[in-house]
Scaffold this active site. Structure first.
Site, PDB file in Angstrom:
ATOM      1  N   HIS A 100       6.844   3.093 -31.433  1.00  0.00           N
ATOM      2  CA  HIS A 100       7.400   4.441 -31.602  1.00  0.00           C
ATOM      3  C   HIS A 100       7.477   5.144 -30.252  1.00  0.00           C
ATOM      4  O   HIS A 100       6.545   5.121 -29.473  1.00  0.00           O
ATOM      5  CB  HIS A 100       6.576   5.285 -32.588  1.00  0.00           C
ATOM      6  N   HIS A 102       7.719   8.697 -28.300  1.00  0.00           N
ATOM      7  CA  HIS A 102       7.388  10.118 -28.501  1.00  0.00           C
ATOM      8  C   HIS A 102       8.389  10.975 -27.732  1.00  0.00           C
ATOM      9  O   HIS A 102       8.629  10.733 -26.543  1.00  0.00           O
ATOM     10  CB  HIS A 102       6.006  10.446 -27.937  1.00  0.00           C
TER      11      HIS A 102
END
Ligand code: 5GP
Ligand code: ZN
Length: 147
Positions: A100, A102
């Site tokens: 992921h 950010h």
């Protein structure tokens, strides 16, 4: 899909999330424990733990989504800037083992740090060592990346 992965469960709609963007390869949603208003996570839908495991196409789509979303998020929360980053692997602080990115909105005087604050003590590297590293990466990058 990895059974006990929180982000796979979000992709499958098994646990709720504040989705902000979706395409065939990528999902983006607000971080549940945000560092700033608008803190957004951008993930490939397929379960991969770290960036080296992500195939080229979803990887490119993920970076394209980050590129597309960042100015929108900044605008919506009226941010002055953003930090964009991946905790890529456990030793780098990754807690959720599904890749992921950010997007962290930043504001003048918010008391935060630049991305340089993430690493430990700065190493003292000789010019020779820096040349050696640059050449090794350049050789490998040329051989392995097809454009
Ligand atoms: P990491 O340290 O792995 O890079 O960051 C994981 C991020 O995922 C953290 O910022 C954390 O707040 C966020 N997070 C963890 N669980 C959930 C969840 O169930 N939903 C959402 N939206 N974010 C989560
Ligand atoms: Zn997953």
């Amino acid at each position: 899909m990895s059974e006990d992965c929180i982000f796979c469960q979000i992709v499958n709609g098994e646990i709720p999330a504040r989705t902000v963007y979706e395409d065939d390869d990528v999902l983006a949603f607000l971080d549940a424990n945000p560092l700033a208003p608008g803190h957004t996570l951008v993930i490939p839908k397929e379960h991969r733990e770290t960036l080296d495991e992500v195939p080229p196409e979803p990887g490119e789509m993920m970076f394209a989504a980050i590129h597309y979303l960042t100015p929108i998020v900044e605008d919506v929360v009226d941010a002055d800037a953003t930090n964009i980053g991946f905790n890529n692997g456990e030793a780098a602080g990754q807690e959720v083992p599904h890749v992921h990115g950010h997007i962290i909105p930043r504001f003048e005087g918010d008391g935060g740090q630049p991305i340089h604050a993430v690493a430990g003590e700065r190493p003292d590297l000789s010019d020779e060592k820096l040349d050696e590293i640059a050449e090794a990466v350049d050789d490998r990058a040329e051989g392995e990346h097809e454009v």
